[in-house]
Enzyme design. Sequence first.
Site, mmCIF file in Angstrom:
data_model
loop_
_atom_site.group_PDB
_atom_site.id
_atom_site.type_symbol
_atom_site.label_atom_id
_atom_site.label_comp_id
_atom_site.label_asym_id
_atom_site.label_seq_id
_atom_site.Cartn_x
_atom_site.Cartn_y
_atom_site.Cartn_z
ATOM 1 N N SER A 1 -2.938 -1.642 -2.285
ATOM 2 C CA SER A 1 -1.714 -0.674 -2.655
ATOM 3 C C SER A 1 -1.385 -0.508 -4.110
ATOM 4 O O SER A 1 -2.298 -0.251 -4.933
ATOM 5 C CB SER A 1 -0.815 -1.187 -1.573
ATOM 6 O OG SER A 1 0.239 -0.454 -1.647
ATOM 7 N N ASP B 1 -1.325 4.896 7.170
ATOM 8 C CA ASP B 1 -1.534 4.731 5.894
ATOM 9 C C ASP B 1 -1.160 5.883 5.140
ATOM 10 O O ASP B 1 -1.793 7.006 4.909
ATOM 11 C CB ASP B 1 -3.046 4.216 5.638
ATOM 12 C CG ASP B 1 -3.210 4.121 4.180
ATOM 13 O OD1 ASP B 1 -2.395 4.052 3.423
ATOM 14 O OD2 ASP B 1 -4.501 3.850 3.774
ATOM 15 N N HIS C 1 -1.430 0.879 6.716
ATOM 16 C CA HIS C 1 -1.234 0.355 5.356
ATOM 17 C C HIS C 1 -0.915 -1.036 5.121
ATOM 18 O O HIS C 1 0.064 -1.546 5.763
ATOM 19 C CB HIS C 1 -0.273 1.237 4.824
ATOM 20 C CG HIS C 1 -0.321 1.094 3.001
ATOM 21 N ND1 HIS C 1 -1.035 1.792 2.154
ATOM 22 C CD2 HIS C 1 0.453 0.150 2.432
ATOM 23 C CE1 HIS C 1 -0.594 1.338 1.270
ATOM 24 N NE2 HIS C 1 0.134 0.606 1.151
#
Length: 298
Positions: free
Chosen positions: A149, A240, A270
């Site tokens: 991320s 995600d 995610h």
Amino acid sequence: MKTARLSALADSSHLWALRRARAAIHTALSGHDRLLPELAELRRLQLPGAAGLLEGRLYRPIGVSADAPLLLFFHGGGFIVSDLDTHEALCIRLADAGRMRVLSAQYRLAPEHRYPAQLDDAIAVTRWMLGEGAPVLDLGRGVAVGGDSAGAYLAASAAAHLHAAFPGAIRAQLLLYPLLQLDGEVWAESLFEETRAVGWAVVQYINAQLLGGGVTAPSLLSLSEIAPLDSVIVAGGRLDPCKADAIVLADLLRNAGREVVWRDYPDLVHGFGNLTHVSEAARRAVAETGALIGQIMT
């Protein structure tokens, strides 16, 4: 004066709430994966950041040599939350699956430290690893950078900044559900595609905490902002929000002639790398991901 006092109280209240949120996330994600592979070495290091020393942890699994390929990893959390503890299980599992070492590096968090403090730290640590830190880390084989991320943003940005100064030194990059751009208008353009609305809302909050004084964080969806490295790019499924941008980046690198290994885990969300303590599917995905970057580095 009254307005200034109210503003100060609001800022103080926000930081108090944020620290509570950080503590809750730390408790939820740290130390719960009881099935971690055993380590031959867990070395705690002091890494030179841009404005002082930062904590680092070097993980070496059993059966992996002291000069094995090394992955420098930056944790996610929107540049605002998470730490080395929340991502320790992910780093250990990546190291074991890739038969490599992983160096997990701290960086300063927003809003206490506004951008580009986070990137400055990532660049400083990466430069140290490739230069003065090479003997300390027994570098000599493959080196990669990576993150998840927001940490993927830092890893890719640091590699781009140092690519010319250390040509060929960074062999590859691992980008787990990467956050690649923070442009609210770009996010808004695809607001109704899958979970982009969620991503837009999160990005709005990140920008409010991260950026200040007219500063912007460059988009990494351009070869002018990213090093043309061989890459393992991983995305989650419909949950995600960063997946659409990850697809764009994968195509960009392929068109630049780089090897790109793409993995899309449709049943995972995610941030699944932090869920290995509760999800067998997450454990399998992390194991495959680690093996893939390990293969590129050897």
